[in-house]
Design an enzyme around this catalytic site. Structure first.
Site, short mmCIF file in Angstrom:
data_model
loop_
_atom_site.label_atom_id
_atom_site.label_comp_id
_atom_site.label_asym_id
_atom_site.label_seq_id
_atom_site.Cartn_x
_atom_site.Cartn_y
_atom_site.Cartn_z
N LYS A 1 0.84 -1.19 0.00
CA LYS A 1 0.00 0.00 0.00
C LYS A 1 0.88 1.25 0.00
CE LYS A 1 -3.93 1.83 2.71
NZ LYS A 1 -4.81 1.51 3.86
N SER B 1 -9.50 1.19 2.88
CA SER B 1 -8.67 2.07 2.07
C SER B 1 -7.53 1.34 1.37
CB SER B 1 -8.09 3.19 2.96
OG SER B 1 -7.20 2.67 3.94
N SER C 1 -9.91 -1.29 7.01
CA SER C 1 -9.24 -1.08 5.73
C SER C 1 -8.45 -2.26 5.22
CB SER C 1 -8.34 0.15 5.81
OG SER C 1 -9.12 1.32 5.95
#
Length: 482
Positions: free
Chosen positions: A84, A162, A186
């Site tokens: 990420k 996310s 997330s």
């Protein structure tokens, strides 16, 4: 030059590691194939933030040298993975998914990435994310500098956030595994929506040094993988004490399936209302089968109920107050207006106005929540519930809309388990368990702090259908439980 078979993009860490040791192909050949796929398909899902091809190929050449000399460092040696884009990678952009930080470059690498690299993991790319990890809230899936995360099962639907790119990349076979982060859902959400396995570790087990902070007291780093076993192998590498993270628990994690507890000793709590009333009707048959499968493993199953607390408002206050404090300079500079989501812009501004007494009250309630979970989990080892009650939403739909127009059940069951589990700092494992409306559905297992091995032992034995996407088309890859 060896040809890389198509199914290798959906193989597990162990399967690929064995093939590398058998010299069926080299790490360089494998890495080049994964980089090609990531660069070709990643943009079609809005999953790729930055390709790291050149760095990856250099690292792969070094690992080939180690394997040639039979220097076997770890199960992740030679395995292509993604991260990420909130994890710093030295001398390369780390955008945090947000336009104001598009040119941001750090002179150090996040601890989790350093640990994987030291043991031979091959970082092939930074993966897309919701801007600023979604804090304090956002209204549309398009809240990202890369655009909305498009679900590989149906690109009109959201991947979840996310850690959107991390979920997409694993599901679509762009990487073997990916690192994501969770403050309140997330990791679990993209894992559930994309049909992969996601592990949220206990708070403090994995260092957050080099990761963007959204909430100092809630943020966690964890893996999204093809299987529970893969999650255990990755957690083994990234967990451990780190003086650079003030919240580090100072504990290591050793993945030890051979020493797992006897499942007959494990008590699992659930709420019938979650499966019979809260869940999307189309998902109920597969959720029921999942629960039956858990029962069949030999565990003790009992009804459970969460302690009565306002989990949503508490976690909302904490994330808003801490997130706005972290991004105070962004707000006061006016650059906050460059973010993609108007609700998020307004939320960051409003968070600076939260009175200290409200934040402190939320933290006091949080301490009561933690005590409540200590009491609940004194008798129950694991809680089980749907990871998400509905399939992935359409990317055009506002995320703050009501989840359903069906009557709301009077008993809330374990539906608040994601915010509750994050407030209590508990580990969670999301496992794909079926489909609804052609989209993946998953269940979550939540346990006591540092009980990851227990969750993973159940996950390894849980019969599921790991999901792969080939050239944009889904196919089931059947695998028997271990």
């Amino acid at each position: 030059m060896a040809s890389i078979p198509g199914d290798i993009f959906f193989a597990t860490i162990t399967e690929i590691n064995q093939k590398l040791k058998a010299k069926e192909f080299s790490v360089v050949e494998l890495t080049r194939a994964f980089c090609d796929r990531l660069e070709r398909l990643g943009p079609t899902y809005n999953a790729l933030a930055l390709s790291l091809r050149q760095d990856a190929l250099r690292a792969a050449k070094d690992v080939d040298g180690d394997i040639k000399r039979e220097r076997f460092r770890s199960p992740v040696q030679g395995i292509p993975f993604g991260a990420k884009d909130l994890l710093a990678y030295e001398k390369h952009p780390t955008t945090w998914g947000a336009k104001p930080y598009a040119g941001q470059v750090f002179d150090y690498t996040a601890t989790a990435l350093k640990k994987l690299g030291k043991n031979g993991g091959i970082l092939t790319g930074k993966l897309a994310m919701v801007e600023l990890a979604g804090g304090p809230s956002y209204r549309y899936a398009g809240a990202s500098v890369t655009g909305p995360g498009l679900n590989p099962w149906d690109r009109t639907r959201w991947s979840g956030g996310s850690s959107s790119g991390s979920g997409i990349a694993v599901a679509a076979g762009l990487v073997t595994f990916a690192l994501g982060s969770e403050t309140s859902g997330s990791i679990l959400t993209p894992a559930a929506f994309c049909g992969v396995t996601g592990l949220r570790p206990t708070y403090g087990l994995v260092s957050r040094h080099g990761a963007m902070a959204l909430s100092w007291t809630l943020d966690k780093i964890g893996p999204l993988c093809r299987s529970a076993e893969d999650c255990g192998l990755v957690l083994h590498e990234i967990a451990g004490a780190d003086v650079e993270d003030p919240a580090s628990a100072g504990k290591s994690f050793y993945y030890a399936p051979a020493f797992a507890r006897d499942l007959k000793e494990i008590k699992v709590g659930f709420a019938t209302v979650d499966f019979d009333e809260w869940a999307e009707p189309a998902a109920r048959p597969d959720f029921t089968k999942a629960l039956d499968t858990i029962r069949a493993l030999g565990v003790q199953v009992t009804e459970a109920k969460l302690p009565e607390f306002p989990y949503g408002p508490v976690i909302g206050t904490i994330v808003s107050a801490e997130g706005s404090a972290i991004f105070e300079s962004l707000v006061k500079s006016g650059k906050v207006n460059d973010l993609a989501d108007q609700k998020q812009i307004a939320g960051l501004k409003a968070g600076l106005e939260i009175p200290a007494k409200d934040y402190l009250k939320a933290m006091r309630i949080r301490s009561l929540i933690q005590q409540g979970f200590r009491e609940l989990l004194a008798d129950i080892d694991v809680l089980i519930a749907p990871s998400r009650l509905t399939p992935a939403s359409k990317i055009t739909q506002p995320l703050d809309r009501p989840a359903s127009d069906r009557p709301t059940p009077k008993d809330r069951g374990l539906t608040a388990l994601i915010p509750a589990g994050n407030l209590a700092g508990l580990p969670a494992l999301s496992l794909p368990c079926g489909f609804a409306d052609g989209m993946p559905m998953s269940i979550q297992l939540v346990g006591r702090p540092f009980s990851e091995n227990t969750l993973l032992s159940i996950g390894r034995l849980f019969r599921n259908v790991p999901i792969g996407i080939s050239a944009g088309r889904p196919y089931p890859r059947k695998r028997k439980g271990v």
